[in-house]
Enzyme design. Structure first.
Site, PDB file in Angstrom:
ATOM      1  CG  ASP A 146      17.354 -10.397   6.080  1.00 37.86           C
ATOM      2  OD1 ASP A 146      17.020  -9.827   5.379  1.00 37.86           O
ATOM      3  OD2 ASP A 146      16.946 -11.681   6.232  1.00 37.86           O
ATOM      4  CG  HIS A 200      18.933  -4.222   0.454  1.00 38.17           C
ATOM      5  ND1 HIS A 200      20.140  -4.061  -0.363  1.00 38.17           N
ATOM      6  CD2 HIS A 200      19.080  -5.573   0.925  1.00 38.17           C
ATOM      7  CE1 HIS A 200      20.751  -5.058  -0.622  1.00 38.17           C
ATOM      8  NE2 HIS A 200      20.283  -5.979   0.011  1.00 38.17           N
TER       9      HIS A 200
HETATM   10  P1  IMP Z   1      14.357 -17.487  -2.975  1.00 38.75           P
HETATM   11  O1  IMP Z   1      15.682 -16.563  -3.093  1.00 38.75           O
HETATM   12  O2  IMP Z   1      12.994 -16.788  -2.727  1.00 38.75           O
HETATM   13  O3  IMP Z   1      14.270 -18.512  -3.915  1.00 38.75           O
HETATM   14  O4  IMP Z   1      14.570 -18.013  -1.467  1.00 38.75           O
HETATM   15  C1  IMP Z   1      15.584 -19.157  -1.226  1.00 38.75           C
HETATM   16  C2  IMP Z   1      15.976 -18.945   0.229  1.00 38.75           C
HETATM   17  O5  IMP Z   1      16.703 -17.811   0.218  1.00 38.75           O
HETATM   18  C3  IMP Z   1      14.934 -18.998   1.146  1.00 38.75           C
HETATM   19  O6  IMP Z   1      15.140 -19.675   2.317  1.00 38.75           O
HETATM   20  C4  IMP Z   1      14.757 -17.400   1.358  1.00 38.75           C
HETATM   21  O7  IMP Z   1      14.251 -17.269   2.796  1.00 38.75           O
HETATM   22  C5  IMP Z   1      16.204 -16.923   1.392  1.00 38.75           C
HETATM   23  N1  IMP Z   1      16.191 -15.704   1.013  1.00 38.75           N
HETATM   24  C6  IMP Z   1      16.138 -15.168  -0.256  1.00 38.75           C
HETATM   25  N2  IMP Z   1      16.264 -13.732  -0.356  1.00 38.75           N
HETATM   26  C7  IMP Z   1      16.697 -13.353   0.897  1.00 38.75           C
HETATM   27  C8  IMP Z   1      17.099 -12.109   1.489  1.00 38.75           C
HETATM   28  O8  IMP Z   1      17.122 -11.169   0.965  1.00 38.75           O
HETATM   29  N3  IMP Z   1      17.246 -12.317   2.858  1.00 38.75           N
HETATM   30  C9  IMP Z   1      17.254 -13.372   3.667  1.00 38.75           C
HETATM   31  N4  IMP Z   1      16.830 -14.619   3.053  1.00 38.75           N
HETATM   32  C10 IMP Z   1      16.686 -14.590   1.604  1.00 38.75           C
HETATM   33 MG    MG Z   2      16.496  -8.248   4.098  1.00 37.03          MG
END
Ligand code: IMP
Ligand code: MG
Length: 335
Positions: free
Chosen positions: A16, A45
């Site tokens: 982010d 995004h």
């Molecule tokens: P997962 O990728 O859904 O397995 O989540 C694992 C960790 O990564 C969690 O803390 C999510 O909030 C974080 N996370 C996954 N994708 C993003 C993203 O695009 N932006 C911010 N945090 C992310």
């Molecule tokens: Mg994002």
């Protein structure tokens, strides 16, 4: 970078940082020929163009340039319904291509993601990405080439991109999430299911490291994190609101935790990713009087000093500075 054909965009912290905004700016400004989306639907995004906002989970953020060919990488994980929905929304039917080797997120994966106790503790996005990657590692995954709805979009994206690079075309590899969420380099186990670094982005896209001209690391003027796990310097929600840094996630709507910029981590992550340039987004959230400025000399001193400090500490030039949500709210300091 404008004369550097191949650039990788990598997030510096916990995602982010504004990679969508920077990608959309470069798509238009540099007249990108190709943009390759890596990662998966856990990442959203955000792109603001002409007052319209898109939170893209699948379509590359460079869609704003109608001449840009959009690729979904072989190393990525596709949620078919979401991809098709976004293709319709962005009207990119005739210029988006899915690599046959991309793997598929099935509904059982989302269910596993939302119901497994160990994943709940991590605070995943619940999109099924981790379980889909597990399936791929087990060598039992469905691939894009097995899915009839994806037939119209299947193409050997890797050959097309590498041939494009041979003939001097401009290619952007759109990384997702942030380096601190990397499976290898992040705050394990509070990480995502893949490496999110620049080298991994190349690998997912099928572009060899020697073909890359620039690694653009994207910092935000402050740090945010969604989900569980450590975050140095974390502020209370009330303090984040007071500073104008409180955000909610574009994908899941959850509160984002926030902290001040971390110069040491910025330096370390620039080095490990081999960053050649940096972007700093949301400078206007740090200093309100920076809003909408597009010329560096017009920045107030405090803004210039902050950028100068990042350059000094990381040793890399800050070439792009975000001063507002729209794709073109950017100070571009590239030669
Ligand atoms: P997962 O990728 O859904 O397995 O989540 C694992 C960790 O990564 C969690 O803390 C999510 O909030 C974080 N996370 C996954 N994708 C993003 C993203 O695009 N932006 C911010 N945090 C992310
Ligand atoms: Mg994002």
């Amino acid at each position: 970078m404008s004369n550097m054909p191949c650039t990788v965009i990598v997030g510096a912290f916990w995602g982010d940082e504004g990679k969508g905004k920077i990608t959309s700016y470069l798509a238009l400004k540099d007249k990108l020929d190709f943009c390759v989306r890596t990662g998966s639907v856990n990442a959203a995004h955000t792109v603001w163009i002409g007052g319209k906002c898109y939170a893209l989970h699948a379509v590359p953020a460079a869609f704003v340039n109608e001449k840009c060919r959009l690729m979904v990488a072989p190393g990525s994980n596709v949620e078919v319904a979401k991809l098709l929905e976004e293709i319709t929304l962005t009207k990119v039917q005739d210029r988006i291509f899915v690599d046959p080797q991309a793997s598929i997120i099935e509904s059982k994966h989302s269910l596993q993601d939302r119901t497994s106790a160990h994943l709940k503790g991590i605070g995943t996005t619940g999109r099924g990405v981790g379980p889909a990657i597990e399936e791929r590692v087990r060598r039992t995954a469905k691939l894009a080439k097995d899915i009839s709805e994806l037939k119209p979009y299947l193409a050997d994206t890797v050959t097309e991109i590498n041939e494009g690079l041979d003939s001097g075309k401009k290619v952007l590899l759109e990384g997702t999430q942030g380096f601190m969420l990397s499976l290898y380099h992040g705050t394990y186990p509070y990480v995502t299911g893949r490496d999110t670094g620049a080298a991994a982005i190349c690998s997912e896209a099928g572009v060899g490291p020697t073909r890359v001209d620039d690694v653009l690391i994207v910092y935000k003027a402050f740090i945010t994190r969604v989900g569980a796990g450590p975050m140095p310097g974390e502020l209370t929600k009330a303090e984040a609101i007071r500073r104008g840094w409180f955000e909610t996630a574009a994908g899941t709507g959850r509160d984002r935790r926030s902290a001040p910029f971390n110069f040491e981590l910025a330096k370390k992550n620039a080095r490990i990713n081999g960053a050649t340039q940096a972007a700093v987004t949301k400078l206007d959230c740090m200093f309100a009087n920076c809003q909408g400025i597009t010329v560096f000399d017009d920045l107030p001193n405090e803004g210039k000093q902050f950028i100068g400090k990042i350059e000094k500490q990381t040793g890399i030039p800050v070439t792009l500075i975000g001063t507002g949500p729209e794709a073109n709210d950017v100070i571009d300091r590239r030669p």
